[in-house]
Design a protein around this motif. Structure first.
Motif, PDB file in Angstrom:
ATOM      1  N   LYS A  19      -4.040   7.639  -9.195  1.00 43.88           N
ATOM      2  CA  LYS A  19      -2.917   8.572  -9.150  1.00 43.88           C
ATOM      3  C   LYS A  19      -3.377   9.932  -8.669  1.00 43.88           C
ATOM      4  N   THR A  22      -4.163   9.490  -5.031  1.00 49.07           N
ATOM      5  CA  THR A  22      -2.926   9.307  -4.280  1.00 49.07           C
ATOM      6  C   THR A  22      -2.229  10.642  -4.059  1.00 49.07           C
ATOM      7  N   ARG A  23      -2.204  11.471  -5.102  1.00 52.61           N
ATOM      8  CA  ARG A  23      -1.565  12.782  -4.986  1.00 52.61           C
ATOM      9  C   ARG A  23      -2.305  13.610  -3.939  1.00 52.61           C
ATOM     10  N   TYR A  24      -3.622  13.600  -3.995  1.00 52.19           N
ATOM     11  CA  TYR A  24      -4.425  14.334  -3.020  1.00 52.19           C
ATOM     12  C   TYR A  24      -4.175  13.794  -1.613  1.00 52.19           C
ATOM     13  N   ASN A  25      -4.151  12.484  -1.467  1.00 53.02           N
ATOM     14  CA  ASN A  25      -3.924  11.880  -0.156  1.00 53.02           C
ATOM     15  C   ASN A  25      -2.564  12.253   0.404  1.00 53.02           C
ATOM     16  N   LYS A  26      -1.543  12.280  -0.454  1.00 52.87           N
ATOM     17  CA  LYS A  26      -0.202  12.640   0.008  1.00 52.87           C
ATOM     18  C   LYS A  26      -0.162  14.090   0.469  1.00 52.87           C
ATOM     19  N   GLU A  27      -0.813  14.986  -0.288  1.00 53.07           N
ATOM     20  CA  GLU A  27      -0.849  16.392   0.110  1.00 53.07           C
ATOM     21  C   GLU A  27      -1.594  16.557   1.423  1.00 53.07           C
ATOM     22  N   TYR A  28      -2.704  15.864   1.556  1.00 53.53           N
ATOM     23  CA  TYR A  28      -3.475  15.920   2.797  1.00 53.53           C
ATOM     24  C   TYR A  28      -2.643  15.392   3.955  1.00 53.53           C
ATOM     25  N   GLU A  29      -1.966  14.283   3.752  1.00 54.75           N
ATOM     26  CA  GLU A  29      -1.134  13.683   4.802  1.00 54.75           C
ATOM     27  C   GLU A  29      -0.023  14.646   5.212  1.00 54.75           C
ATOM     28  N   GLN A  30       0.622  15.286   4.244  1.00 59.66           N
ATOM     29  CA  GLN A  30       1.686  16.245   4.551  1.00 59.66           C
ATOM     30  C   GLN A  30       1.143  17.412   5.366  1.00 59.66           C
TER      31      GLN A  30
END
Length: 72
Positions: A19, A22-30
């Motif tokens: 989790k 995942t949160r870090y990956n989503k922020e990076y992706e954004q």
């Protein structure tokens, strides 16, 4: 029974770690998507809307173009 307990415990800990990752990956992706949009706007004069659409539809192509231009 002990083996099963460790399996469940390990899974639980792993899920918590996922989790956070995942949160870090989503922020990076954004952030990366935003950077690609800004690249299109600043390099080719796209409007914000057109840049968003282009990145959504042709992410890999825009990413490759961005990476090639950034190397130079």
């Amino acid at each position: 029974m002990s083996y099963y307990f460790h399996q469940v415990k390990g899974t639980s800990t792993s899920e918590k770690g996922d989790k956070v990752g995942t949160r870090y990956n989503k922020e990076y992706e954004q952030y990366y998507i935003y950077a690609l949009e800004q690249f299109l706007i600043n390099t080719y004069g796209y409007s914000e809307y057109d840049a968003k659409v282009k990145v959504m539809q042709e992410f890999d192509e825009v990413k490759e173009d961005f990476e090639l231009k950034e190397i130079k």
